[in-house]
Structure formats: C-alpha cells, structure tokens
Design a protein around this motif. Structure first.
Motif, PDB file in Angstrom:
ATOM      1  N   ASP A  53      12.038   0.055  -4.358  1.00 21.47           N
ATOM      2  CA  ASP A  53      13.062   1.005  -3.958  1.00 21.47           C
ATOM      3  C   ASP A  53      12.465   2.013  -2.987  1.00 21.47           C
ATOM      4  O   ASP A  53      11.291   2.363  -3.089  1.00 21.47           O
ATOM      5  CB  ASP A  53      13.603   1.716  -5.204  1.00 21.47           C
ATOM      6  CG  ASP A  53      14.929   2.403  -4.946  1.00 21.47           C
ATOM      7  OD1 ASP A  53      15.508   2.183  -3.868  1.00 21.47           O
ATOM      8  OD2 ASP A  53      15.388   3.157  -5.823  1.00 21.47           O
ATOM      9  N   GLU A  54      13.282   2.471  -2.040  1.00 22.44           N
ATOM     10  CA  GLU A  54      12.830   3.402  -1.002  1.00 22.44           C
ATOM     11  C   GLU A  54      11.613   2.865  -0.263  1.00 22.44           C
ATOM     12  O   GLU A  54      10.613   3.558  -0.053  1.00 22.44           O
ATOM     13  CB  GLU A  54      12.518   4.777  -1.607  1.00 22.44           C
ATOM     14  CG  GLU A  54      13.726   5.449  -2.239  1.00 22.44           C
ATOM     15  CD  GLU A  54      13.479   6.909  -2.554  1.00 22.44           C
ATOM     16  OE1 GLU A  54      13.007   7.626  -1.667  1.00 22.44           O
ATOM     17  OE2 GLU A  54      13.764   7.319  -3.689  1.00 22.44           O
ATOM     18  N   ILE A  55      11.661   1.615   0.167  1.00 19.74           N
ATOM     19  CA  ILE A  55      10.523   0.981   0.831  1.00 19.74           C
ATOM     20  C   ILE A  55      10.153   1.686   2.131  1.00 19.74           C
ATOM     21  O   ILE A  55       9.019   1.612   2.597  1.00 19.74           O
ATOM     22  CB  ILE A  55      10.810  -0.514   1.093  1.00 19.74           C
ATOM     23  CG1 ILE A  55       9.520  -1.222   1.531  1.00 19.74           C
ATOM     24  CG2 ILE A  55      11.937  -0.695   2.111  1.00 19.74           C
ATOM     25  CD1 ILE A  55       9.635  -2.718   1.635  1.00 19.74           C
ATOM     26  N   GLY A  56      11.095   2.423   2.718  1.00 17.65           N
ATOM     27  CA  GLY A  56      10.795   3.172   3.937  1.00 17.65           C
ATOM     28  C   GLY A  56       9.764   4.259   3.734  1.00 17.65           C
ATOM     29  O   GLY A  56       9.197   4.769   4.708  1.00 17.65           O
ATOM     30  N   GLU A  57       9.493   4.636   2.476  1.00 16.13           N
ATOM     31  CA  GLU A  57       8.501   5.679   2.178  1.00 16.13           C
ATOM     32  C   GLU A  57       7.100   5.101   1.979  1.00 16.13           C
ATOM     33  O   GLU A  57       6.158   5.846   1.732  1.00 16.13           O
ATOM     34  CB  GLU A  57       8.905   6.442   0.907  1.00 16.13           C
ATOM     35  CG  GLU A  57      10.315   7.012   0.929  1.00 16.13           C
ATOM     36  CD  GLU A  57      10.494   8.083   1.980  1.00 16.13           C
ATOM     37  OE1 GLU A  57       9.498   8.738   2.326  1.00 16.13           O
ATOM     38  OE2 GLU A  57      11.634   8.260   2.469  1.00 16.13           O
ATOM     39  N   LEU A  58       6.951   3.780   2.062  1.00 12.10           N
ATOM     40  CA  LEU A  58       5.657   3.145   1.807  1.00 12.10           C
ATOM     41  C   LEU A  58       4.662   3.479   2.913  1.00 12.10           C
ATOM     42  O   LEU A  58       4.962   3.296   4.097  1.00 12.10           O
ATOM     43  CB  LEU A  58       5.852   1.628   1.722  1.00 12.10           C
ATOM     44  CG  LEU A  58       4.797   0.808   0.978  1.00 12.10           C
ATOM     45  CD1 LEU A  58       4.769   1.203  -0.497  1.00 12.10           C
ATOM     46  CD2 LEU A  58       5.099  -0.680   1.116  1.00 12.10           C
ATOM     47  N   PRO A  59       3.459   3.980   2.572  1.00  6.52           N
ATOM     48  CA  PRO A  59       2.455   4.315   3.601  1.00  6.52           C
ATOM     49  C   PRO A  59       2.059   3.074   4.404  1.00  6.52           C
ATOM     50  O   PRO A  59       2.058   1.956   3.890  1.00  6.52           O
ATOM     51  CB  PRO A  59       1.272   4.839   2.778  1.00  6.52           C
ATOM     52  CG  PRO A  59       1.847   5.239   1.466  1.00  6.52           C
ATOM     53  CD  PRO A  59       2.993   4.307   1.218  1.00  6.52           C
ATOM     54  N   LEU A  60       1.684   3.281   5.659  1.00  3.16           N
ATOM     55  CA  LEU A  60       1.339   2.170   6.548  1.00  3.16           C
ATOM     56  C   LEU A  60       0.194   1.315   6.008  1.00  3.16           C
ATOM     57  O   LEU A  60       0.225   0.089   6.103  1.00  3.16           O
ATOM     58  CB  LEU A  60       0.984   2.706   7.942  1.00  3.16           C
ATOM     59  CG  LEU A  60       2.177   3.106   8.828  1.00  3.16           C
ATOM     60  CD1 LEU A  60       1.694   3.880  10.046  1.00  3.16           C
ATOM     61  CD2 LEU A  60       2.974   1.879   9.257  1.00  3.16           C
ATOM     62  N   HIS A  61      -0.834   1.951   5.443  1.00  5.27           N
ATOM     63  CA  HIS A  61      -1.977   1.165   4.968  1.00  5.27           C
ATOM     64  C   HIS A  61      -1.603   0.302   3.767  1.00  5.27           C
ATOM     65  O   HIS A  61      -2.185  -0.763   3.542  1.00  5.27           O
ATOM     66  CB  HIS A  61      -3.167   2.080   4.630  1.00  5.27           C
ATOM     67  CG  HIS A  61      -2.895   3.081   3.549  1.00  5.27           C
ATOM     68  ND1 HIS A  61      -3.042   2.795   2.213  1.00  5.27           N
ATOM     69  CD2 HIS A  61      -2.467   4.369   3.616  1.00  5.27           C
ATOM     70  CE1 HIS A  61      -2.730   3.864   1.497  1.00  5.27           C
ATOM     71  NE2 HIS A  61      -2.375   4.828   2.319  1.00  5.27           N
TER      72      HIS A  61
END
Length: 460
Positions: free
Chosen positions: A242-250
């Motif tokens: 959920d809220e995958i847009g908040e996942l850090p780039l690394h």
C-alpha cells in the motif's frame, strides 16, 4: 500428517523420539543444535517443537524467545535432565507449552505432543476463521454497489484473481483500495495462504528494507536476532504494498529484483532467498508523474502497472450510497448494541447530495456517528454531524471549517473534531500528498501520519 521438530544434542534420544512419534503417525525432523533448528525453521513450519533445555550452542529458554522474535508461533515442549522448580517457572514464563523431565516417560511425552498439536490446530482454525470473517466483511465494505463504476471494478477482479499477474490499484484515500486487494486475494488460488499488507508510507525509511526483506543478527545496531521479512512470511501467498509511491528509491531496486527474479537477501546477509509471492500494489498518487520527477523508477512502474484498477471516488458512484448507508447503519447498530430501523428520506437525500471528500471511509464514520447520536430507532438529519455548520447541508457544500458544540461534547472532543476537519481539508487541497500537507500544517511527516491514524484517515 502433523510435524514435530526434535532439538536435542543426544543422537540416541533423537532417534528414539523419532521412532516413537513416527509410530504414532507424526512426521519428525531432527536438529542436534540451535543452528540446525534455525535452518530447518527457515524452510519449514512444524506443528510443535520438542526442545532440550541445554544445547551446545544455545540455552533452550532463550531459544524460545528467539523463535518468538522470528515470528514462529509454535507450541514448544522443553525437555531437561536438570529440572528445578525455578527452571520450570522460567520456562513457562517464556511461553513454553509444557515442560518434561528426563529420563522421559514416553507415554507422557506422546500425550504432551498430541495436546500441543491439537492446540496448534485450534489456533490455526481460529486464525483462519478470523481472517475469513475479516476478508468477507472488508470485501463487502468495498464492493457494495450496483453502479457501472463498481461493476467494472468487479469484472476486472474476476478476470485477474486466479492469475499471478501484478495489479496496481489506484484511487483517492478512503475509496477501498486495500479491500479490492483483499478481494483479489480471497478469490484467487492463493486464498488459503497469507495475505500480508505493508504500508510503505508508515515505515521509517531506515527500517524499510528490514521490514520487507528481514535482517541477519548483527546487521545493524539493535539487530539482536535474525528476523524474517514480510516477503518471507508471505511465501506462497500475497504481498500488498500500500502507498507504493512512498517507497524509497534504494528499496525500489530490491523490489524490482523480487518481481523479476523472485529472490532477495536479508539486510546484512549473503544467502539468496527464493520466494513465491503474488504482488499487489496501491497508491493515491500519480506514479507516472513521480517517474517524471525522478522519484519512482520507470522500470518498476511498468512492472507493477501490468493491470490497472481505478477505484472510483464516492462522488462518482452516488447511486450506491443508499445501499452503503443501509449496510453501515446495520453494522454500527450491532457494534453499539442499538436498535436502528432505518433512516429518514431527508437524511438519505442529504447524504446522496454531499461531495464526500473522505469517500467510503467518511460515509462509514458518519453512519457510526449517526447511530451513536440517535435517540430513536430512525436516523434523523440532525444525527449526522459534518464540517460546515456542524450538520450536513442540503446542497452538500460545507467546505469551511465549523464547530459544533451541541450534543454534549467535551472541549477535548470539540477540538479533536476541528483538528480532524483541518487535516482533512489540507489533505484534499494537496491531493493527499502527505509531504505537502505536513509542510502546510507545520508538521513533520511522522506527526501527520500519527494524526491521520488517530482520526482514521489512513488510506485503505
């Protein structure tokens, strides 16, 4: 066939116990020390564990605590030739199911194993029933409605449920994205396996990889024990990000590897762990825009956005409101032990005309408030407080923040109502972007998240 793990450094004891258990219809696995036991438990899950209290590389009582930290919820029967009252008390305090003295009475041991396995079966049955009830209730919450929008959503769910295709679920906060994900899982071939939700917006960035992929002992300060991540725990089931847009780039890099190769390493580890999971994702943000801004990997975007389900906001499916209201009122009446026969025509008309910035979640909350505030068997318009002048308005406007001091509310409750309204209004003005909302309100992201959780404004 029920499975028992025997952990004892005496080979003769292990062989004897295995013969006794296999003759009784159990499958028995043997570990001669704690290291071997950990390796077995990483790959298999027994129904109970027979554990010697003194092992060459660990203390049995401490090992129980380690098993608990690894998420292994299995009855443990301790065995020892050095039994004392103090040891027995300590063992039971650490969560041991039973405690047996050596030399073992085999009839007593067999009875203890049978009881432990039966208890584990009952626990599993209760957990399964709770999960089924939760999924059934949540699925109904999200999928009630005969509108074309919702029928389109249901059709897509029916088409993708039995496959392992990756699905991106998009929609505003409160529309029911998590519930759509649960519906996909519960209608698919993995429905009897784990469904594990990970809210990427609520996990601190420095803990994200550990939560998702686990860590080895000593991987970082505070990593006292080896810990499996959510992907390991979800093996053969479904992971919902959920809220995958908040996942850090690394972390996005490691997720891409899981999607492509079905493998990863724990934080601080070198062993490659294979995993079989279905991945569902959800967001209320524009991922394509995040890609353009360099905040989301383009290759990951195309991997998660294989099938796209757009969950409509409530304002676009208003014909479903009467049915949803009826469901939520009945549910709230049972919850608060009140007799509610229905809702007045005036009240339902106002509900249908309101713009619902908080979507289905907001409607559910309003229905619960109505049931609590009602003094009769029918819900009246005045039982339904909302922003504005403290009541729902017939034109559904009411964008301004208002205070309702009627209804016997304390000062603390009135202040909480206003704070919730302010946060909700700021979220809407910032398209539910938490970073921008926090900046507008002079809060940090963690404080805003805590407030949103307190007021039931977390996306789902």
């Amino acid at each position: 066939m029920s499975k028992v793990l025997i952990v004892d450094d005496e080979e003769g004891v292990c062989e004897l116990l295995r013969d006794v258990l296999e003759d009784a219809g159990f499958e028995a696995w043997i570990a001669s020390n704690a290291r071997e036991a950990r390796e077995i438990l990483q790959a298999k899950t027994p129904d109970t564990i027979l554990l010697d209290i003194r092992l060459p590389d660990a203390d049995g009582i401490q090992l129980i605590e380690e098993f608990n930290s690894m998420g292994i919820q299995v009855p443990v029967i301790l065995m020892t030739a050095f039994g004392t009252t103090e040891t027995a008390i300590q063992a039971m305090k650490q969560g041991a199911h039973d405690y047996l003295n050596k030399p073992l009475n085999l009839d007593e041991l067999l009875l203890a194993v049978q009881k432990a396995v039966k208890m584990q079966e009952l626990f599993s049955e209760v957990a399964t029933l709770r999960e089924e009830l939760d999924i059934e209730e949540n699925s109904v919450d999200s999928l009630i409605g005969q509108s074309k929008h919702m029928q389109d959503v249901c059709k897509i769910i029916g088409k993708v449920a039995d496959s392992d295709i990756t699905v991106l679920i998009q929609g505003e906060s409160g529309t029911g994205k998590e519930l759509v994900a649960r519906s996909i899982h519960s209608n698919g071939r993995r429905h009897q396996r784990p469904f594990i939700k990970i809210n990427c917006g609520s996990i601190p960035e420095y803990l994200m990889e550990s939560e998702l992929f686990g860590h080895e002992k000593g991987a970082f300060t505070g990593a006292i024990y080896q810990k499996p991540g959510k992907f390991e725990l979800a093996h053969s089931g479904t992971v919902f990000l959920d809220e995958i847009g908040e996942l850090p780039l690394h972390t996005q890099v490691k997720l891409l590897r899981v999607l492509q190769e079905k493998e990863f390493e724990r934080v601080g580890g070198t062993k490659c762990i294979k995993v079989d999971v279905r991945i569902l994702t959800a967001t209320n943000r524009n991922l394509k825009q995040l890609v353009d801004e360099g905040k989301f990997r383009e290759d990951l975007y195309y991997r998660v956005n294989v099938v796209n389900i757009k969950v409509p906001p409530l304002r676009e499916r208003k014909e479903d409101i009467p049915r949803l209201v009826n469901y939520f009122l009945n549910k709230a009446a049972r919850k608060f032990n009140k007799e509610i026969s229905g809702i007045t025509h005036e009240a339902i008309t106002v509900l249908c005309n309101y713009h619902w910035p908080g979507n289905v979640r907001e409607l559910k909350n309003i229905c619960e408030q109505g049931v609590v505030m009602s003094r009769g068997t029918a819900i009246l318009l005045e039982d339904l407080p909302l922003p504005g002048d403290g009541k729902l308005s017939l034109n559904g406007a009411g964008e301004q923040i208002g205070i309702n001091i009627r209804g016997g509310k304390t000062l603390k409750e009135v202040v909480a109502d206003v704070e919730k309204q302010v946060i909700l209004k700021a979220l809407n003005e910032n398209n539910w972007n938490r970073q921008d909302t926090a900046r507008m309100l002079g809060l940090n992201r963690r404080s805003l998240y805590a407030k949103m959780k307190e007021y039931d404004l977390i996306d789902g």
